[in-house]
Motif scaffolding. Sequence first.
Motif, PDB file in Angstrom:
ATOM      1  N   MET A  35       0.637  -0.975  -0.038  1.00 55.33           N
ATOM      2  CA  MET A  35      -0.187   0.443   0.475  1.00 55.33           C
ATOM      3  C   MET A  35       0.382   1.450   0.051  1.00 55.33           C
ATOM      4  O   MET A  35       1.971   0.562   0.299  1.00 55.33           O
ATOM      5  CB  MET A  35      -0.845   0.129   0.812  1.00 55.33           C
ATOM      6  N   ALA A  36       0.337   1.932  -0.169  1.00 59.41           N
ATOM      7  CA  ALA A  36       1.298   3.902  -0.520  1.00 59.41           C
ATOM      8  C   ALA A  36       1.260   4.046   1.131  1.00 59.41           C
ATOM      9  O   ALA A  36       0.128   3.548   2.181  1.00 59.41           O
ATOM     10  CB  ALA A  36       0.337   4.465  -1.303  1.00 59.41           C
ATOM     11  N   ILE A  37       1.844   5.571   0.987  1.00 60.13           N
ATOM     12  CA  ILE A  37       2.329   5.552   2.307  1.00 60.13           C
ATOM     13  C   ILE A  37       2.005   7.252   2.275  1.00 60.13           C
ATOM     14  O   ILE A  37       2.064   8.118   0.802  1.00 60.13           O
ATOM     15  CB  ILE A  37       3.925   5.788   1.967  1.00 60.13           C
ATOM     16  N   LEU A  38       1.083   7.912   3.525  1.00 59.60           N
ATOM     17  CA  LEU A  38       0.678   8.912   3.505  1.00 59.60           C
ATOM     18  C   LEU A  38       1.397  10.041   3.912  1.00 59.60           C
ATOM     19  O   LEU A  38       1.621   9.948   4.987  1.00 59.60           O
ATOM     20  CB  LEU A  38      -1.099   9.416   3.317  1.00 59.60           C
ATOM     21  N   VAL A  39       1.838  11.297   3.390  1.00 52.06           N
ATOM     22  CA  VAL A  39       3.156  12.103   4.097  1.00 52.06           C
ATOM     23  C   VAL A  39       1.612  13.589   4.128  1.00 52.06           C
ATOM     24  O   VAL A  39       1.022  14.066   3.247  1.00 52.06           O
ATOM     25  CB  VAL A  39       3.593  12.899   3.666  1.00 52.06           C
ATOM     26  N   ILE A  40       1.551  13.880   5.638  1.00 55.41           N
ATOM     27  CA  ILE A  40       0.953  15.058   5.393  1.00 55.41           C
ATOM     28  C   ILE A  40       1.912  15.996   5.412  1.00 55.41           C
ATOM     29  O   ILE A  40       2.452  16.352   6.740  1.00 55.41           O
ATOM     30  CB  ILE A  40       0.264  15.110   6.898  1.00 55.41           C
TER      31      ILE A  40
END
Length: 310
Positions: A1-6
């Motif tokens: 799965m992808a990684i989310l950076v805020i």
Amino acid sequence: MAILVIAEHDNQSIKVATLNTVAAATQLGDEVHVLVAGAGCAAAAEAAAKVAGVSKVLVCDAAHYEAQTAENVAELVKGLAANYSHVLAPATPAGKNMLPRVAALLDVAQISDIVAVESADTFVRPIYAGNALATVKSADAVKVITVRTTAFDAAAAEGNSAPVEALAAGADLSVTALVDREIVKSARPELGAAKVIVSGGRGMGNGENYHSLLEPLADKLGAALGASRAAVDAGFVPNDYQVGQTGKIVAPQLYIAVGISGAIQHLAGMKDSKVIVAINKDPDAPIFQVADYGVVGDLFELVPQLTAAL
């Protein structure tokens, strides 16, 4: 799965801390998405799309994200988290305010202030004011992580052209409102991102000495000004100058500590500096244990001599 950076941003540009966080995220996988939540934030989204390693930028532009309050952004991230294996944010005041709310909403444990990535589920973080490192393994479906930005080199801010995708706004919880924001303006570099820092401690004696001795030196070096907690508590400078466990964590190319004894909480904030120079009249001061170069002597004589020699 992808990684989310805020992303941390001012609606116009991306803060450097986000570049360090993206660099950490790329060690977890190749699919890194960046969330830009704000109001009138198209410029910030475009800047995020240029960052090396970013696969996609998600932009959520709505009036109730203008102040990027932790409650509203956390609610937005909660709705996105099921699509990601990891959610990352910088370990800055904004990230530390918002990401624990995300972890609570997702009912997972937060992994705070990581300094290294060992695998997709195993991370290293400092404990005991940085005097020990803990290796933490998480079994949570979504890993919620804050990143110590000084531990990762910043990703390149230019050269990429990731696609930008608009998101529907989440709910406006209307539980908090930004009343006012006072931003300190300075011609000097920002303390957290400066390559050279000149810091003063209790040994400066008073605020007048701090400014008259250290400002000319900082000007010669193009440096930011910092301080120990003792100097801040004594009222020499405002608390946004403070370097240490309860202040800012920094890792500049050059850190000059003047009249700083080297308390554990201060060392925790600057010991990762590439080169440390200490000036102190006490030869047994703890600061000399971490300094690359140490000068024992009267700072009131040595600092003007150093400034004149530059």
